[in-house]
Design an enzyme around this catalytic site. Structure first.
Site, PDB file in Angstrom:
ATOM      1  N   LYS A 195      -0.146  70.526  25.483  1.00  0.00           N
ATOM      2  CA  LYS A 195       0.799  69.506  25.033  1.00  0.00           C
ATOM      3  C   LYS A 195       2.247  69.998  25.129  1.00  0.00           C
ATOM      4  O   LYS A 195       3.146  69.220  25.444  1.00  0.00           O
ATOM      5  CB  LYS A 195       0.488  69.068  23.608  1.00  0.00           C
ATOM      6  CG  LYS A 195       0.812  70.088  22.530  1.00  0.00           C
ATOM      7  CD  LYS A 195       0.571  69.528  21.148  1.00  0.00           C
ATOM      8  CE  LYS A 195       0.912  70.551  20.074  1.00  0.00           C
ATOM      9  NZ  LYS A 195       2.331  70.936  20.069  1.00  0.00           N
ATOM     10  N   THR A 196       2.474  71.284  24.863  1.00  0.00           N
ATOM     11  CA  THR A 196       3.844  71.806  24.927  1.00  0.00           C
ATOM     12  C   THR A 196       4.367  71.723  26.354  1.00  0.00           C
ATOM     13  O   THR A 196       5.531  71.375  26.590  1.00  0.00           O
ATOM     14  CB  THR A 196       3.888  73.256  24.426  1.00  0.00           C
ATOM     15  OG1 THR A 196       3.370  73.319  23.094  1.00  0.00           O
ATOM     16  CG2 THR A 196       5.307  73.786  24.436  1.00  0.00           C
ATOM     17  N   ASP A 239       6.783  65.528  18.884  1.00  0.00           N
ATOM     18  CA  ASP A 239       5.671  66.483  18.893  1.00  0.00           C
ATOM     19  C   ASP A 239       4.887  66.367  17.586  1.00  0.00           C
ATOM     20  O   ASP A 239       5.436  65.999  16.549  1.00  0.00           O
ATOM     21  CB  ASP A 239       6.229  67.904  19.051  1.00  0.00           C
ATOM     22  CG  ASP A 239       5.144  68.930  19.333  1.00  0.00           C
ATOM     23  OD1 ASP A 239       4.012  68.529  19.672  1.00  0.00           O
ATOM     24  OD2 ASP A 239       5.431  70.136  19.218  1.00  0.00           O
ATOM     25  N   GLU A 240       3.596  66.683  17.624  1.00  0.00           N
ATOM     26  CA  GLU A 240       2.723  66.707  16.438  1.00  0.00           C
ATOM     27  C   GLU A 240       2.821  65.397  15.658  1.00  0.00           C
ATOM     28  O   GLU A 240       2.975  65.382  14.433  1.00  0.00           O
ATOM     29  CB  GLU A 240       3.087  67.888  15.526  1.00  0.00           C
ATOM     30  CG  GLU A 240       3.036  69.258  16.193  1.00  0.00           C
ATOM     31  CD  GLU A 240       1.624  69.763  16.436  1.00  0.00           C
ATOM     32  OE1 GLU A 240       0.661  68.987  16.226  1.00  0.00           O
ATOM     33  OE2 GLU A 240       1.469  70.931  16.842  1.00  0.00           O
ATOM     34  N   GLN A 245      -6.645  66.768  14.700  1.00  0.00           N
ATOM     35  CA  GLN A 245      -6.051  67.953  14.079  1.00  0.00           C
ATOM     36  C   GLN A 245      -5.070  67.575  12.969  1.00  0.00           C
ATOM     37  O   GLN A 245      -4.182  68.355  12.625  1.00  0.00           O
ATOM     38  CB  GLN A 245      -5.343  68.819  15.124  1.00  0.00           C
ATOM     39  CG  GLN A 245      -6.283  69.419  16.154  1.00  0.00           C
ATOM     40  CD  GLN A 245      -5.592  70.443  17.029  1.00  0.00           C
ATOM     41  OE1 GLN A 245      -5.288  71.557  16.624  1.00  0.00           O
ATOM     42  NE2 GLN A 245      -5.336  70.057  18.278  1.00  0.00           N
ATOM     43  N   ARG A 292      -9.768  77.453  17.634  1.00  0.00           N
ATOM     44  CA  ARG A 292      -8.834  78.585  17.703  1.00  0.00           C
ATOM     45  C   ARG A 292      -9.387  79.684  18.607  1.00  0.00           C
ATOM     46  O   ARG A 292      -8.659  80.587  19.011  1.00  0.00           O
ATOM     47  CB  ARG A 292      -8.604  79.198  16.313  1.00  0.00           C
ATOM     48  CG  ARG A 292      -7.934  78.334  15.255  1.00  0.00           C
ATOM     49  CD  ARG A 292      -6.712  77.612  15.746  1.00  0.00           C
ATOM     50  NE  ARG A 292      -7.067  76.291  16.271  1.00  0.00           N
ATOM     51  CZ  ARG A 292      -6.295  75.566  17.066  1.00  0.00           C
ATOM     52  NH1 ARG A 292      -5.137  76.056  17.472  1.00  0.00           N
ATOM     53  NH2 ARG A 292      -6.683  74.377  17.485  1.00  0.00           N
TER      54      ARG A 292
END
Length: 758
Positions: free
Chosen positions: A55-56, A242-243, A273, A623
């Site tokens: 995503k970044t 973002d997020e 998430q 993770r």
């Protein structure tokens, strides 16, 4: 010759733009879905970005694409992040792609961007441009002054608890006049709304704001001054967020207002998430994006470049049990290039100590194979779980670091508890005396402590002895004298008990009788429940020690063994703190009902909280790059009392084909879980001291417990034996559950398969 990326030449975005480069080579590194998210520039866009799907990269490439194609000038692009670190990283990446023009992009956190707007226009709503942003300590001090002026008992109604109520209102964009429409809090007898209004008035008089005000006042500015809102609506042609799943209501409203004219709002996030509801995040913001924007496009990023296929299979199957989600299925972005990977290992152990021993042994085995310790993480649901792992890591000499908070013995509440024990063990410990004399608050101010210091210095005695002597004089006021006398008498009594009472029992007595436990029970802040759990774990850990002296010596050695920065060490942290990180190997201990999913969360939020707990489990699994180890224990010692535990329902929701089941003995017996797919093959006895114990068997989706021994084998009044609780007499029977009055452990409900006739 002009620079093709010098976009500051004109304020017009399209026809007057600088020459457009023919080719942008960095787009070649994007997969088809990422490229679609970057090139879909017009209209509302939701990018559902699963864990590890890049995503970044999409955000930075999208911002760079808009600039490089001349679709907007840098100052016409608004990019919003949640942390300063993320903002810095994004700016650096965009600058690397398109050059220094990226410096002019409006890029930052919600709070930083609102500060920028309020500094410029705040006077329109009565806020001078030189306003001060108060930190949390100043906020609490100001609020406490207002509460005391209103005769509110701050011991019964702590200022920190009221601040939590006020911040929740601000997160929802509610000023005092609007908060009343949603009903007032019961805090302080219904006076919370009036105190909120008084707090806001006082802030305005001081020309100050708190962090919650930054969004709230910006909304107020936009709503009261349409010309200011129009100015920013026209300026920001493209908005990137973002997020998005972590936005609260105020942030949601702020974005909606700014995007109304051009409607080029791109939100990147992952509903699977969303794990921060406790700090105001509303997963509903991302879930209703398509309803808010009927013409919205949705791009799903499902190619994961982090984890092995088997880990992705386990995580996707688990999260599919949530109903409130937009839906996506992670798959490997390296399909055909990497092997399926090591199955998720799920291990059942007898108790928490055995769990810590097993985890650390596995870490040692990985280290012997050449695995770097810094690529290994232990992720727990709650901070109190860390103690046993810290103790085991210290014992074995494996370096570790705690991220997101202090190590267990460095926590405030644990230091306070240790100070009580230090003063019991050594009355000459002046530092311990100073730490606890007014914890909890006993009305003993600085002047009282100063008088004790003066006498101690003049007579060359410790502070405790000086206090004991002063209560026999008239140096103190009557109330102060009574308080100090009661405190010194309590310590003398506790000191007399330390030789004949177990350290854990004495610590529990001290924390209760001193009022320290009650202090945190009355505290309504978000941190208080965790502090209480840590104190319980502290008392539990003391059961391993025969003397207070031995325990305190151990703690001193632990505190000295600080890990050096940069050292190769294991990471120990909570699941909430792990979001955004990745490791080669991840250990997920404590997957038991009431721990994970967390009982308090379920009691407060029901099904909604259960789904957030499941999202937290999903975050934990994703993770890991190469391997995941999940573990649960049949027994937990909580506040020095043994409790029988059931494995988390999340274990039963893992797909059988992605899981490798293990037991301490390496044998298989009766089942723990048959609904989510372990079936009759999930077989493991409980093994303790070489003796197999009868396991619990779960046979239906509602987690009814059906041991293999009928409750009818026992009768009320019969004497039985339990390996942990000892001897007891059956006081009641309900199906296979026995209500037993144990001789040493008190009254408990246990499963009949865990006891035997005495």
């Amino acid at each position: 010759m002009s620079d093709p990326f010098d976009l500051a030449a004109s304020a017009e975005p399209a026809s007057n733009a600088a020459p457009v480069p023919q080719r942008l080579p960095w787009l070649d590194d994007l997969n088809p879905e990422q490229l679609q998210a970057v090139e879909t520039t017009e209209g509302p866009l939701l990018v559902l970005s699963g864990a590890g799907t890049g995503k970044t990269r999409v955000l930075t490439c999208r911002a760079a694409y808009i600039l490089a194609k001349g679709l907007a000038r840098p100052w016409q692009v608004l990019a919003v992040t949640f942390t300063n670190r993320a903002a810095k990283e994004m700016r650096e990446r965009v600058t690397a792609l398109v050059g220094p023009v990226a410096e002019a992009v409006w890029l930052g956190t919600f709070h930083a961007l609102c500060v920028r707007i309020l500094r410029r226009h705040g006077e329109l709503i009565g806020l001078k441009s030189s306003f001060t942003i108060l930190d949390s300590d100043d906020q609490l001090r100001l609020l406490k002054q207002l509460m005391e002026a209103d005769n509110v008992d701050t011991k019964k109604w702590p200022a920190q608890a009221l601040m939590g109520v006020i911040q929740r209102w601000k997160d929802r964009g509610l000023t005092p006049d609007k908060a009343g429409r949603e009903g007032t809090s019961e805090f302080a007898g219904g006076r919370s709304l009036a105190l909120y209004a008084a707090y806001q008035d006082r802030l305005r008089a001081l020309n100050a704001v708190d962090f919650g005000d930054l969004l709230l006042l910006c909304l107020d500015l936009f709503q009261k001054h349409a010309n200011v809102l129009t100015e920013y609506q026209q300026q920001f042609r493209y908005i990137l967020v973002d997020e998005y799943q972590d936005t609260n209501v105020a942030q949601y409203l702020w974005l909606r207002l700014l995007s109304q004219q051009h409607r080029n709002l791109c939100c990147v996030g992952d509903d699977d998430q969303s794990i921060y509801s406790w700090r105001g995040a509303e997963v509903g913001n991302i879930l209703r994006f398509e309803k808010d924007f009927s013409d919205a496009k949705v791009v799903r990023l499902e190619r994961n470049y982090r984890s092995t296929p088997v880990i992705l299979e386990a995580a996707s199957h688990l999260i599919s049990h949530n109903e409130d989600r937009l839906g996506k299925t992670l798959r490997s972005g390296h399909e055909g290039e990497i092997e399926r990977g090591v199955p998720v290992k799920v291990r059942g152990v007898w108790d928490g100590q055995e769990e810590a021993r097993w985890v650390v042994e596995e870490i040692e085995a990985l280290q012997r194979k050449g695995q770097s310790l810094k690529q290994i993480a232990i992720l727990v649901r709650a901070g109190f779980q860390m103690l046993e792992f810290e103790e085991r890591l210290i014992t074995t000499g494996i370096p570790y670091r705690v991220i997101g908070g202090p190590r267990f013995y460095e926590r405030l509440e644990i230091r306070d508890a240790i100070a009580y024990l230090r003063l019991v063990q050594q009355p000459d410990d002046d530092l311990a005396f100073e730490r606890i004399i007014n914890k909890p608050k006993r009305g003993l101010g600085d002047s009282t402590v100063q008088k004790i210091h003066v006498l101690a210095r003049s007579q060359h005695v410790p502070l405790f002895e000086a206090a004991r002597r002063m209560v026999e004089t008239d140096e103190f006021r009557a109330q102060t004298r009574a308080t100090v006398k009661a405190l010194t008498h309590d310590f003398e009594r506790w000191q007399s008990l330390k030789e004949n009472m177990a350290p854990s029992e004495l610590a529990a007595m001290i924390l209760d009788e001193s009022g320290y436990t009650e202090m945190w029970q009355q505290d309504k802040s978000a941190e208080a429940p965790g502090r209480i759990e840590n104190l319980r774990e502290f008392v539990t850990g003391l059961a391993e020690w025969d003397t207070i002296e031995g325990f305190l010596e151990h703690v001193s050695l632990v505190m000295e063994s600080d890990t050096k920065t940069g050292e190769d060490c294991v990471t120990l942290m909570t699941l909430h703190g792990a979001k955004g990180l990745e490791f080669d190997a991840v250990f997920l201990p404590g997957w038991e009902e009431e721990i994970f999913p967390n009982r308090r969360s379920l009691d407060e939020g029901g099904q909604k909280s259960l789904e957030e707990e499941r999202r937290l489990a999903y975050v934990g699994l994703t993770r890991a790059r190469k391997m995941v180890h999940v573990s649960f224990a049949a027994n937990r010692r909580v506040y020095n009392q043994w409790q029988t535990s059931l494995p988390s329902r999340f274990i039963d929701e893992l797909p059988p084909g992605a899981v490798e089941r293990q037991s301490e003995a390496g044998l298989y017996g009766s089942a723990y879980g048959t609904t989510g797919g372990f079936g009759d093959n999930w077989k493991q006895p409980w093994w303790r001291d070489g003796k197999a114990k009868a396991p619990v068997q779960k046979v239906d989706a509602d987690w009814e417990v059906t041991p293999h021994q009928s409750g009818g084998d026992y009768k009320v009044g019969e004497r039985v034996f339990h390996q942990k609780f000892g001897y007891g007499v059956i006081a009641g029977i309900e199906d296979t559950k026995l209500d037993i009055q144990f001789e040493k452990s008190g009254r408990k409900k246990v499963l009949d398969s865990f006891v035997e006739p005495a």
